[in-house]
Each structure stands twice: as C-alpha cells, then as structure tokens.
Motif scaffolding. Structure first.
Motif, PDB file in Angstrom:
ATOM      1  N   VAL A   1       0.828  -1.209   0.000  1.00  0.00           N
ATOM      2  CA  VAL A   1       0.000   0.000   0.000  1.00  0.00           C
ATOM      3  C   VAL A   1       0.864   1.260   0.000  1.00  0.00           C
ATOM      4  O   VAL A   1       0.567   2.234  -0.698  1.00  0.00           O
ATOM      5  CB  VAL A   1      -0.953  -0.018   1.210  1.00  0.00           C
ATOM      6  CG1 VAL A   1      -1.733   1.291   1.307  1.00  0.00           C
ATOM      7  CG2 VAL A   1      -1.909  -1.191   1.113  1.00  0.00           C
ATOM      8  N   LEU A   2       1.954   1.245   0.765  1.00  0.00           N
ATOM      9  CA  LEU A   2       2.781   2.446   0.906  1.00  0.00           C
ATOM     10  C   LEU A   2       3.702   2.675  -0.285  1.00  0.00           C
ATOM     11  O   LEU A   2       3.827   3.808  -0.773  1.00  0.00           O
ATOM     12  CB  LEU A   2       3.616   2.357   2.180  1.00  0.00           C
ATOM     13  CG  LEU A   2       2.867   2.410   3.507  1.00  0.00           C
ATOM     14  CD1 LEU A   2       3.824   2.218   4.666  1.00  0.00           C
ATOM     15  CD2 LEU A   2       2.111   3.725   3.651  1.00  0.00           C
ATOM     16  N   SER A   3       4.364   1.608  -0.744  1.00  0.00           N
ATOM     17  CA  SER A   3       5.422   1.772  -1.753  1.00  0.00           C
ATOM     18  C   SER A   3       5.142   1.095  -3.079  1.00  0.00           C
ATOM     19  O   SER A   3       5.914   1.285  -4.018  1.00  0.00           O
ATOM     20  CB  SER A   3       6.746   1.221  -1.189  1.00  0.00           C
ATOM     21  OG  SER A   3       7.067   1.839   0.034  1.00  0.00           O
ATOM     22  N   GLY A   4       4.112   0.290  -3.160  1.00  0.00           N
ATOM     23  CA  GLY A   4       3.825  -0.379  -4.418  1.00  0.00           C
ATOM     24  C   GLY A   4       4.300  -1.825  -4.432  1.00  0.00           C
ATOM     25  O   GLY A   4       4.958  -2.308  -3.501  1.00  0.00           O
ATOM     26  N   PRO A   5       3.983  -2.557  -5.489  1.00  0.00           N
ATOM     27  CA  PRO A   5       4.304  -3.992  -5.539  1.00  0.00           C
ATOM     28  C   PRO A   5       5.790  -4.300  -5.629  1.00  0.00           C
ATOM     29  O   PRO A   5       6.229  -5.355  -5.176  1.00  0.00           O
ATOM     30  CB  PRO A   5       3.566  -4.467  -6.796  1.00  0.00           C
ATOM     31  CG  PRO A   5       3.393  -3.241  -7.633  1.00  0.00           C
ATOM     32  CD  PRO A   5       3.251  -2.116  -6.686  1.00  0.00           C
ATOM     33  N   VAL A   6       6.588  -3.409  -6.218  1.00  0.00           N
ATOM     34  CA  VAL A   6       8.020  -3.692  -6.379  1.00  0.00           C
ATOM     35  C   VAL A   6       8.718  -3.743  -5.026  1.00  0.00           C
ATOM     36  O   VAL A   6       9.457  -4.692  -4.707  1.00  0.00           O
ATOM     37  CB  VAL A   6       8.674  -2.643  -7.300  1.00  0.00           C
ATOM     38  CG1 VAL A   6      10.169  -2.927  -7.437  1.00  0.00           C
ATOM     39  CG2 VAL A   6       8.009  -2.647  -8.669  1.00  0.00           C
ATOM     40  N   LYS A   7       8.501  -2.740  -4.197  1.00  0.00           N
ATOM     41  CA  LYS A   7       9.123  -2.722  -2.877  1.00  0.00           C
ATOM     42  C   LYS A   7       8.595  -3.834  -1.993  1.00  0.00           C
ATOM     43  O   LYS A   7       9.336  -4.413  -1.186  1.00  0.00           O
ATOM     44  CB  LYS A   7       8.888  -1.364  -2.207  1.00  0.00           C
ATOM     45  CG  LYS A   7       9.536  -0.192  -2.919  1.00  0.00           C
ATOM     46  CD  LYS A   7      11.049  -0.343  -2.956  1.00  0.00           C
ATOM     47  CE  LYS A   7      11.698   0.856  -3.640  1.00  0.00           C
ATOM     48  NZ  LYS A   7      13.177   0.694  -3.725  1.00  0.00           N
ATOM     49  N   ALA A   8       7.311  -4.144  -2.138  1.00  0.00           N
ATOM     50  CA  ALA A   8       6.746  -5.230  -1.347  1.00  0.00           C
ATOM     51  C   ALA A   8       7.369  -6.574  -1.724  1.00  0.00           C
ATOM     52  O   ALA A   8       7.719  -7.384  -0.849  1.00  0.00           O
ATOM     53  CB  ALA A   8       5.226  -5.277  -1.533  1.00  0.00           C
ATOM     54  N   LEU A   9       7.553  -6.818  -3.019  1.00  0.00           N
ATOM     55  CA  LEU A   9       8.204  -8.063  -3.460  1.00  0.00           C
ATOM     56  C   LEU A   9       9.673  -8.093  -3.057  1.00  0.00           C
ATOM     57  O   LEU A   9      10.210  -9.150  -2.706  1.00  0.00           O
ATOM     58  CB  LEU A   9       8.064  -8.208  -4.977  1.00  0.00           C
ATOM     59  CG  LEU A   9       6.696  -8.658  -5.489  1.00  0.00           C
ATOM     60  CD1 LEU A   9       6.673  -8.633  -7.012  1.00  0.00           C
ATOM     61  CD2 LEU A   9       6.345 -10.040  -4.974  1.00  0.00           C
ATOM     62  N   THR A  10      10.328  -6.940  -3.106  1.00  0.00           N
ATOM     63  CA  THR A  10      11.734  -6.879  -2.684  1.00  0.00           C
ATOM     64  C   THR A  10      11.879  -7.253  -1.213  1.00  0.00           C
ATOM     65  O   THR A  10      12.763  -8.043  -0.843  1.00  0.00           O
ATOM     66  CB  THR A  10      12.297  -5.472  -2.930  1.00  0.00           C
ATOM     67  OG1 THR A  10      12.151  -5.142  -4.318  1.00  0.00           O
ATOM     68  CG2 THR A  10      13.759  -5.413  -2.552  1.00  0.00           C
TER      69      THR A  10
ATOM     70  N   LEU B   1      11.159  -6.029 -15.024  1.00  0.00           N
ATOM     71  CA  LEU B   1      10.640  -4.663 -14.929  1.00  0.00           C
ATOM     72  C   LEU B   1      11.386  -3.687 -15.836  1.00  0.00           C
ATOM     73  O   LEU B   1      10.770  -2.779 -16.406  1.00  0.00           O
ATOM     74  CB  LEU B   1      10.709  -4.184 -13.475  1.00  0.00           C
ATOM     75  CG  LEU B   1       9.784  -4.899 -12.484  1.00  0.00           C
ATOM     76  CD1 LEU B   1      10.028  -4.414 -11.071  1.00  0.00           C
ATOM     77  CD2 LEU B   1       8.322  -4.708 -12.871  1.00  0.00           C
ATOM     78  N   ILE B   2      12.680  -3.847 -15.981  1.00  0.00           N
ATOM     79  CA  ILE B   2      13.443  -2.908 -16.812  1.00  0.00           C
ATOM     80  C   ILE B   2      13.667  -3.443 -18.232  1.00  0.00           C
ATOM     81  O   ILE B   2      14.365  -2.814 -19.031  1.00  0.00           O
ATOM     82  CB  ILE B   2      14.806  -2.600 -16.170  1.00  0.00           C
ATOM     83  CG1 ILE B   2      15.685  -3.852 -16.123  1.00  0.00           C
ATOM     84  CG2 ILE B   2      14.622  -2.023 -14.786  1.00  0.00           C
ATOM     85  CD1 ILE B   2      17.087  -3.593 -15.600  1.00  0.00           C
ATOM     86  N   ARG B   3      13.084  -4.601 -18.524  1.00  0.00           N
ATOM     87  CA  ARG B   3      13.178  -5.196 -19.878  1.00  0.00           C
ATOM     88  C   ARG B   3      14.631  -5.456 -20.279  1.00  0.00           C
ATOM     89  O   ARG B   3      15.042  -5.218 -21.417  1.00  0.00           O
ATOM     90  CB  ARG B   3      12.515  -4.293 -20.911  1.00  0.00           C
ATOM     91  CG  ARG B   3      11.081  -3.912 -20.614  1.00  0.00           C
ATOM     92  CD  ARG B   3      10.170  -5.111 -20.585  1.00  0.00           C
ATOM     93  NE  ARG B   3       8.789  -4.743 -20.318  1.00  0.00           N
ATOM     94  CZ  ARG B   3       7.784  -5.596 -20.219  1.00  0.00           C
ATOM     95  NH1 ARG B   3       8.032  -6.901 -20.338  1.00  0.00           N
ATOM     96  NH2 ARG B   3       6.564  -5.188 -19.963  1.00  0.00           N
ATOM     97  N   GLU B   4      15.401  -5.937 -19.342  1.00  0.00           N
ATOM     98  CA  GLU B   4      16.809  -6.234 -19.606  1.00  0.00           C
ATOM     99  C   GLU B   4      17.197  -7.465 -18.790  1.00  0.00           C
ATOM    100  O   GLU B   4      16.818  -7.597 -17.629  1.00  0.00           O
ATOM    101  CB  GLU B   4      17.697  -5.053 -19.219  1.00  0.00           C
ATOM    102  CG  GLU B   4      19.152  -5.209 -19.615  1.00  0.00           C
ATOM    103  CD  GLU B   4      19.365  -5.127 -21.107  1.00  0.00           C
ATOM    104  OE1 GLU B   4      20.244  -5.852 -21.620  1.00  0.00           O
ATOM    105  OE2 GLU B   4      18.646  -4.353 -21.765  1.00  0.00           O
ATOM    106  N   ASN B   5      17.976  -8.351 -19.431  1.00  0.00           N
ATOM    107  CA  ASN B   5      18.385  -9.577 -18.760  1.00  0.00           C
ATOM    108  C   ASN B   5      19.610  -9.297 -17.891  1.00  0.00           C
ATOM    109  O   ASN B   5      20.752  -9.352 -18.350  1.00  0.00           O
ATOM    110  CB  ASN B   5      18.688 -10.660 -19.796  1.00  0.00           C
ATOM    111  CG  ASN B   5      18.790 -12.037 -19.178  1.00  0.00           C
ATOM    112  OD1 ASN B   5      18.860 -12.183 -17.956  1.00  0.00           O
ATOM    113  ND2 ASN B   5      18.805 -13.068 -20.008  1.00  0.00           N
ATOM    114  N   ILE B   6      19.365  -8.988 -16.634  1.00  0.00           N
ATOM    115  CA  ILE B   6      20.454  -8.654 -15.721  1.00  0.00           C
ATOM    116  C   ILE B   6      21.303  -9.880 -15.423  1.00  0.00           C
ATOM    117  O   ILE B   6      22.531  -9.786 -15.284  1.00  0.00           O
ATOM    118  CB  ILE B   6      19.891  -8.045 -14.428  1.00  0.00           C
ATOM    119  CG1 ILE B   6      19.084  -6.786 -14.737  1.00  0.00           C
ATOM    120  CG2 ILE B   6      21.007  -7.729 -13.448  1.00  0.00           C
ATOM    121  CD1 ILE B   6      18.440  -6.166 -13.518  1.00  0.00           C
TER     122      ILE B   6
END
Length: 289
Positions: free
Chosen positions: A152-161, A208-213
């Motif tokens: 809720v506070l930071s979005g799905p990316v931070k929650a998954l992190t 998310l960034i469309r790049e194979n890290i």
C-alpha cells in the motif's frame, strides 16, 4: 345500534356497544391457551395490542443454567484474565500488528532516504521475535501484514523486494528456531532461501526494466575470468557452465556469510531481551554470552 368490531372472540379486553333500547354491556373473557402458543404478533389480528414481549432473562440462576443444560444449550464462558485464551490471542494480534507497522515504516523510510543497506540486517528481526514468542502462525501473520502494508505504501516492487530478501528469510529463521533446530540446519536452509530470494529479485528486476540482468552478470564474470587467466599465462576460455557454477557458488557463499552474521546478531539481541531460554545456541556462543 352501532357496535364496535370485535377482533377476536376470546380477546382479554373489554368491548361495549351503544344501544337506545339495551343497557350498556361489558364482556370479559379469559385468554385462550391456544393464543399463548403463538410466536409472533403477525399471527394475530391487527387490532390486538401486545403489551410485552418474552425475552431472555438477564439474571441467570443455577436453576436456569441447569434447565438449559438439560435442554442441550451450551453455555460458553470466556476467561478474560491475563492468562486466558482471549487475552493471549488479543495480545498476539496487537504485537504482530505493531511489529508489522514498525517494520513497514522503517523499510519505507530507509528506501526513501537511500539508507537501506545500513538497516537491512534488522528487517527480518520482528518476524523472528513474533515466531519465537507466539509460534509459527504469528510469524506468518507478521510477514503477511508487513508485505501488504508495504504494498500500500510503496507499491508492488518494494513489497516483493522485502518479501524475497527479508520476509521469507526471517520467517524461515523464526520457524526453525521455534522448532528447536540446530544452527547448522538453520544456517543451511536460510542460506538457500536467501540465495533463491536474491536470484528471484534479479529476475523480477530484469522483467521490470526489460533487460536480462542475469545474462549481463554472467557475461561480465566470463570476461573477468578470461582476462585473469590470460594475464596468468593460461590459454583457455572457460565455458558458460563453469561461469554459471561459479556464479551460484559466489551467491551461496555471500548468502551463507550473511546468514551466519544474522544468526549471531539475533542470538545476542534475543539473549539481551530475556529470551535465552527459548534459543538453542552453540556451546561456544553460549559460553561467550
């Protein structure tokens, strides 16, 4: 004669009639037993007045309780003392909520101020404390509540992190410590969970960034290793399978060192707050503490 309409022949009320030739007559009839068996006023006529309604008595006597027991009615008595089940469940829920709120706030502020690396070792601690104090179920509640709050506070990316790097690791540690597992087993399983979470975080970031890290990391490792071998006078180029094996080994070593330090830090902290009896510490650490 203008008679008033009598709604029921056995009504307990008084009805009268006016007549020029007949005197005033009163009629009072007893209430029929069949009327007492009616359960709702809707079954009576619309002009009948109900004065009172039967209800459950407020004061219970031993005779009433004995009658209810004989009728099969179960009486639920809740113990509201500090050692009662209701009080303990409420206290567990309050502590889990407070831990989740504190963790979510600290994680949100550390990300906003770019100081996450300085506090990352404490993000799993509330889940471990909840699991040690109240059981595995409380640790799971704290994990889910913190993840939803960060969503809720930071979005799905931070929650998954948080979930991949700290939440599942803390839940694994708390569960193993609650079950009384040894340090070797706890560090081994926590290292695997931490390594899988790190790889999952890389894959999510790549999506998310469309790049194979992951491919970029392995390519850089391959180039660095080839340069080192060439500088050492070894004329060979390592295969990609070797690079993948080396990458996995480095991730496991990094996760293992981190989890060992985390076990050491959490053991000292929990001992200082009076939870030493719930811990299963190695002999060398127990002697040192």
């Amino acid at each position: 004669m203008i008679p008033l309409k009598n709604t029921h022949p056995v009504s307990p009320f008084i009805f009268f009639s006016h007549s020029k030739t007949k005197p005033l007559r009163f009629s009072l009839q007893p209430l029929s037993p069949s009327l007492l068996s009616l359960k709702s006023p809707s079954s009576l006529s619309s002009n009948l007045i109900w004065v009172s309604k039967a209800g459950v008595s407020v004061c219970r006597t031993e005779h009433h309780e004995e009658e209810e027991k004989n009728k099969g009615v179960s009486l639920e008595l809740h113990d509201l003392s500090p050692n009662g089940e209701v009080y303990q469940k409420t206290l567990q829920l309050v502590e889990c909520s407070m831990f989740a709120a504190l963790t979510g706030l600290v994680y949100f502020l550390s990300n906003s101020l770019a100081i996450e690396n300085y506090f990352s070792c404490f993000f799993s601690l509330p889940i471990v404390i909840s699991s040690m104090r109240w059981g595995v179920d409380a640790g799971r509640k704290t994990l889910v509540a913190t993840t939803i709050l960060l969503f809720v506070l930071s979005g799905p990316v931070k929650a998954l992190t948080y979930l991949l790097k700290h939440g599942i690791v803390g839940f694994t540690m708390g569960t193993l410590w609650r079950l009384g597992a040894s340090w070797n087993l706890s560090i081994f399983l926590s290292t695997i969970v931490r390594a899988l979470g790190a790889v999952g975080f890389v894959l999510i970031s790549s999506f998310l960034i469309r790049e194979n890290i992951l491919a970029l990391i392995t390519i850089n490792i391959h180039a660095s290793l080839t340069f080192v071998l060439a500088a050492s006078g070894v004329n060979s180029i390592p295969s990609m399978n070797v690079i993948y094996t080396l990458f996995g080994t480095l991730v496991l070593i990094n996760s293992g060192c981190f989890m060992f330090l985390l076990h050491l830090l959490y053991s000292v902290f929990l001992t200082r707050i009076g939870m030493k009896s719930s811990l299963r510490l190695p002999r060398w650490l127990e002697k040192a503490i």
